[in-house]
Write an enzyme that holds these catalytic residues in place. Structure first.
Site, PDB file in Angstrom:
ATOM      1  N   CYS A   1       0.814  -1.208   0.000  1.00 14.67           N
ATOM      2  CA  CYS A   1       0.000   0.000   0.000  1.00 14.67           C
ATOM      3  C   CYS A   1       0.842   1.250   0.000  1.00 14.67           C
ATOM      4  CB  CYS A   1      -0.897  -0.013   1.225  1.00 14.67           C
ATOM      5  SG  CYS A   1      -1.843   1.473   1.485  1.00 14.67           S
ATOM      6  N   GLY A   2       0.415   2.224  -0.794  1.00  8.91           N
ATOM      7  CA  GLY A   2       1.002   3.554  -0.731  1.00  8.91           C
ATOM      8  C   GLY A   2       0.097   4.421   0.119  1.00  8.91           C
TER       9      GLY A   2
END
Length: 289
Positions: free
Chosen positions: A120-121
């Protein structure tokens, strides 16, 4: 919990210089990836894919870096819910965090998307600008001073403590160091952001916040998200083995953080906060520029 790694059969293919193909079957060790649901006061907040282990550190670190809590006393209790898998055995894949009575309850509008990934960013954030304003610590004022030799040595020190990576080759790591290079805590995970949250969660439980004068070293690249997590914990310096992103450099420069990338062997690149990296005059004669 004993679920950090798992064995699986695999076919290994080798090519010789003459392009001859050799095939063998052997068991391989994999890093386990499973979902962890994080609940706050019984209400589901988010689900992240992680490597099992240090789940309380992960949950508390995430709550700290998201601005839900600011100190250890904000948390009254953390516990695994006894959720069961298909075989009827507990999975330990749900953590419920009970906040102290004086901590404001989370409004419904603050609920995160129900699924984030191990890669995840900045997931589901309504506004990057809003995140930049959350930190309660002024890292710009931190008088920390570091030598290039010490900074360059941190990735190897971190790598030497990556026990699960040695078996799988598939985990990221984050390490918390003192300004003298003492390694205080190491956490591994399939997700870079999870490894950082685990280290920060450990520091929160140990009542070490803010992490004034400390250094965070990560095994991969320095993203915006990792930089803002470091800021939320009051860390003045972030060192990454790989490249930073443009947003990470901008955030570090705006807030006075020292951001170092490509720290490998005998080299490193300082992208922001170079005033903390001190090179004695007698050594500067040998530097190019």
């Amino acid at each position: 919990m004993g679920r950090v790694t798992r064995r699986t059969p695999a076919r290994q293919i080798r090519l010789s210089a003459e392009q001859a193909v050799t095939v063998s079957t052997r068991p391989e060790t994999l890093a386990v990836e499973e979902p962890l649901e994080i609940r706050v006061d019984g209400r589901a907040l988010t689900v992240t894919m992680r490597t099992p282990g240090d789940d309380f550190d992960l949950a508390l670190g995430l709550l700290l870096t998201e601005g839900v809590v600011t100190r250890a006393s904000d948390v009254r209790r953390s516990m695994h819910c006894l959720d069961a898998g298909e075989d009827g055995r507990p999975t330990y894949n749900v953590v419920d965090v009970t906040l102290a009575a004086d901590v404001p309850a989370l409004p419904a509008s603050s609920q995160h998307p129900l699924l984030t990934t191990s890669a995840c960013g900045v997931c589901g954030k309504a506004s990057i600008d809003a995140i930049r304003l959350r930190s309660r610590y002024a890292v710009r004022d931190d008088p920390q001073s570091l030598s290039p030799q010490l900074l360059a040595s941190l990735p190897d020190r971190l790598r030497s403590r990556q026990k699960v990576f040695d078996r799988t080759g598939g985990l990221h790591a984050a390490g918390l160091f003192t300004a003298e290079g003492e390694l205080l805590a190491v956490r591994e995970d399939v997700g870079r952001h999870n490894a950082v949250d685990k280290v920060i969660g450990w520091a929160l439980r140990q009542e070490r916040l803010p992490l004034t004068g400390h250094v965070l070293c990560v095994s991969g690249r320095a993203s915006f998200e990792l930089t803002q997590k470091a800021l939320m914990a009051g860390l003045p310096t972030l060192v990454a083995v790989s490249a930073p992103s443009s947003l990470a450099v901008e955030l570090a420069a705006e807030t006075g953080m020292t951001l170092v990338g490509f720290a490998r062997g005998q080299r490193l690149t300082v992208y922001a906060g170079s005033q903390r990296v001190v090179i004695p005059d007698e050594q500067r004669d040998h530097a190019a520029g």
